[in-house]
Design an enzyme around this catalytic site. Structure first.
Site, PDB file in Angstrom:
ATOM      1  N   VAL A  14      11.257   6.624  -0.875  1.00  0.00           N
ATOM      2  CA  VAL A  14      10.741   5.312  -0.434  1.00  0.00           C
ATOM      3  C   VAL A  14      11.817   4.232  -0.558  1.00  0.00           C
ATOM      4  O   VAL A  14      12.074   3.474   0.384  1.00  0.00           O
ATOM      5  CB  VAL A  14       9.482   4.930  -1.247  1.00  0.00           C
ATOM      6  CG1 VAL A  14       9.053   3.504  -0.944  1.00  0.00           C
ATOM      7  CG2 VAL A  14       8.354   5.905  -0.969  1.00  0.00           C
ATOM      8  N   ASP A 123      -2.632  -0.649  -6.340  1.00  0.00           N
ATOM      9  CA  ASP A 123      -3.401  -1.830  -6.774  1.00  0.00           C
ATOM     10  C   ASP A 123      -3.349  -1.995  -8.296  1.00  0.00           C
ATOM     11  O   ASP A 123      -3.131  -3.096  -8.800  1.00  0.00           O
ATOM     12  CB  ASP A 123      -4.853  -1.725  -6.277  1.00  0.00           C
ATOM     13  CG  ASP A 123      -4.912  -1.548  -4.770  1.00  0.00           C
ATOM     14  OD1 ASP A 123      -4.682  -2.527  -4.050  1.00  0.00           O
ATOM     15  OD2 ASP A 123      -5.140  -0.403  -4.311  1.00  0.00           O
ATOM     16  N   THR A 143       1.977  -3.517  -1.613  1.00  0.00           N
ATOM     17  CA  THR A 143       1.941  -3.160  -0.178  1.00  0.00           C
ATOM     18  C   THR A 143       0.522  -2.785   0.236  1.00  0.00           C
ATOM     19  O   THR A 143       0.149  -2.940   1.399  1.00  0.00           O
ATOM     20  CB  THR A 143       2.890  -1.982   0.142  1.00  0.00           C
ATOM     21  OG1 THR A 143       2.528  -0.856  -0.652  1.00  0.00           O
ATOM     22  CG2 THR A 143       4.340  -2.346  -0.126  1.00  0.00           C
ATOM     23  N   ASP A 148      -1.944   1.431   5.572  1.00  0.00           N
ATOM     24  CA  ASP A 148      -3.183   2.033   6.101  1.00  0.00           C
ATOM     25  C   ASP A 148      -3.633   1.301   7.368  1.00  0.00           C
ATOM     26  O   ASP A 148      -4.141   1.905   8.310  1.00  0.00           O
ATOM     27  CB  ASP A 148      -4.282   1.978   5.035  1.00  0.00           C
ATOM     28  CG  ASP A 148      -3.822   2.622   3.739  1.00  0.00           C
ATOM     29  OD1 ASP A 148      -3.599   3.832   3.733  1.00  0.00           O
ATOM     30  OD2 ASP A 148      -3.647   1.896   2.740  1.00  0.00           O
ATOM     31  N   ARG A 151      -1.461   2.388  10.188  1.00  0.00           N
ATOM     32  CA  ARG A 151      -1.893   3.735  10.609  1.00  0.00           C
ATOM     33  C   ARG A 151      -3.159   3.646  11.467  1.00  0.00           C
ATOM     34  O   ARG A 151      -3.264   4.302  12.501  1.00  0.00           O
ATOM     35  CB  ARG A 151      -2.155   4.614   9.377  1.00  0.00           C
ATOM     36  CG  ARG A 151      -0.874   5.055   8.700  1.00  0.00           C
ATOM     37  CD  ARG A 151      -1.132   5.770   7.383  1.00  0.00           C
ATOM     38  NE  ARG A 151       0.121   6.292   6.851  1.00  0.00           N
ATOM     39  CZ  ARG A 151       0.357   6.513   5.572  1.00  0.00           C
ATOM     40  NH1 ARG A 151      -0.568   6.268   4.654  1.00  0.00           N
ATOM     41  NH2 ARG A 151       1.513   6.998   5.177  1.00  0.00           N
ATOM     42  N   HIS A 175      -5.746   0.899  -1.972  1.00  0.00           N
ATOM     43  CA  HIS A 175      -4.831   1.816  -1.271  1.00  0.00           C
ATOM     44  C   HIS A 175      -5.131   3.212  -1.823  1.00  0.00           C
ATOM     45  O   HIS A 175      -4.434   3.724  -2.694  1.00  0.00           O
ATOM     46  CB  HIS A 175      -3.372   1.419  -1.514  1.00  0.00           C
ATOM     47  CG  HIS A 175      -2.393   2.392  -0.902  1.00  0.00           C
ATOM     48  ND1 HIS A 175      -2.404   2.717   0.436  1.00  0.00           N
ATOM     49  CD2 HIS A 175      -1.394   3.127  -1.451  1.00  0.00           C
ATOM     50  CE1 HIS A 175      -1.440   3.594   0.675  1.00  0.00           C
ATOM     51  NE2 HIS A 175      -0.823   3.871  -0.450  1.00  0.00           N
TER      52      HIS A 175
END
Ligand SMILES: NC(=O)c1ccc[n+]([C@@H]2O[C@H](COP(=O)([O-])OP(=O)(O)OC[C@H]3O[C@@H](n4cnc5c(N)ncnc54)[C@H](O)[C@@H]3O)[C@@H](O)[C@H]2O)c1
Length: 307
Positions: A14, A123, A143, A148, A151, A175
């Site tokens: 990442v 979170d 983020t 999501d 997506r 998330h």
């Protein structure tokens, strides 16, 4: 002119892809890399400097310790001790211990920027960073459900043959598994999605696909990187350009939606100081219940944080 400086803590899949994406968008002048794996971080630095050499502007890619952070505008957290296989919550014990070992040192050494958290469970870790840092909630952002949301938009776009950027649909909540798309507010230029496609699209199936896409990818390539790298870069861009654009992000609630003391995915306007304003949606009754459930789940994770 003030040079824009972004620190990336954890330069595995990442972190490194984020650095590469930041370089190619040319939105900062320094990317400071931090990792406990000194061989890896050196290799990433040299590889990224090769990429930066193609840019028309000067971009420094430096090696730092996390505590060398007083001049940093945005510090991205992309650390982990091991990627989750089934649920992002599997990472909580390991990642919350790492976070506890990093944030106090940064604050003691004058960090005065914005934290942007990708580390999972996103979170709960966003909440932990907020608590440990003592920063105003505006400056600690996860983020969250923005990836999501992207997506969801691209899956809808594929089905509807409309560009994802023109689809005003989004995900809120954790998330994780309890997230949900806010169908009651989803439209293309004000035309509700249902009205637009007249039952040709299975919305429940698309919501579920978006929710599971991370594992769909990671089961095959053992990580996700391009989507999240673009997501982190997109968020950095809104902050560094003071865009005032609204994205769905993990934010600390202080009364919004009737909740306090929790981080959860909600739409928020970003400016140069972080979260300028959380947008409060008028949920349909079933969405209100889904949101409540998601908040309860995140609060459960928060109780398990290793401080
Ligand atoms: N929020 C999202 O949408 C999203 C999407 C994808 C991945 N993720 C999360 O991002 C995190 C990173 O994933 P990855 O695939 O890059 O993992 P990775 O294992 O490839 O990279 C993690 C890096 O963290 C480093 N690290 C560990 N402890 C450290 C410490 N104390 N200080 C500095 N560096 C340290 C490791 O050496 C490693 O290089 C995970 O938590 C993953 O679940 C989030």
């Amino acid at each position: 002119m003030k040079l824009r400086k972004v620190m990336i803590i954890g330069v595995g899949n990442v972190g490194a892809t984020t650095a590469y994406t930041l370089i190619n968008r040319g939105i900062c002048e320094e990317i400071a890399l931090v990792d406990i794996n000194k061989e890896l971080v050196y290799g990433q630095q040299q590889d990224l400097l090769d990429a930066a050499a193609y840019r028309p502007n000067m971009i420094k890619v430096t090696l730092r310790e996390a505590i060398d952070c007083a001049d940093i505008d945005i510090a991205i957290l992309a650390v982990t001790s091991g990627i989750a296989k089934k649920s992002r919550a599997e990472e909580l014990t390991g990642t919350s211990k790492i976070i506890s070992s990093i944030i106090p040192g940064m604050m003691a050494n004058g960090f005065n920027g914005i934290f942007l958290i990708a580390t999972n469970p996103c979170d709960a870790i966003t909440y932990q960073v907020w608590k440990l840092s003592g920063l105003p909630r505006q400056r600690v952002i996860g983020t969250g459900v923005w990836l999501d949301t992207v997506r969801l938009r691209r899956l809808l776009g594929q089905q509807m043959d409309i560009g994802p950027q023109s689809i005003d649909a989004f995900v809120v909540g954790e998330h994780g598994d309890s997230q949900f798309p806010v169908w009651s507010h989803s439209s293309v230029y004000g035309i509700h999605l249902n009205q637009l496609v007249k039952n040709r699209v299975d919305f429940a199936k698309i919501g579920s696909q978006a929710r599971h896409m991370g594992f769909e990818i990671a089961d095959r390539k053992h990580c996700t990187e391009y989507g999240i790298g673009s997501t982190i870069t997109e968020i950095c861009q809104q902050i560094l350009t003071n865009s005032h654009r609204a994205l769905a992000l993990s934010c600390i609630l202080d009364g919004e939606y009737g909740y306090h003391d929790v981080a959860i995915g909600v739409p928020a306007i970003l400016d140069q100081n972080g979260v300028k304003k959380i947008i409060q949606l008028d949920f349909a009754p079933n969405e209100k219940q889904l949101f409540e459930n998601s908040v309860d789940i995140v609060k459960g994770y928060i109780k398990q944080i290793q401080w």
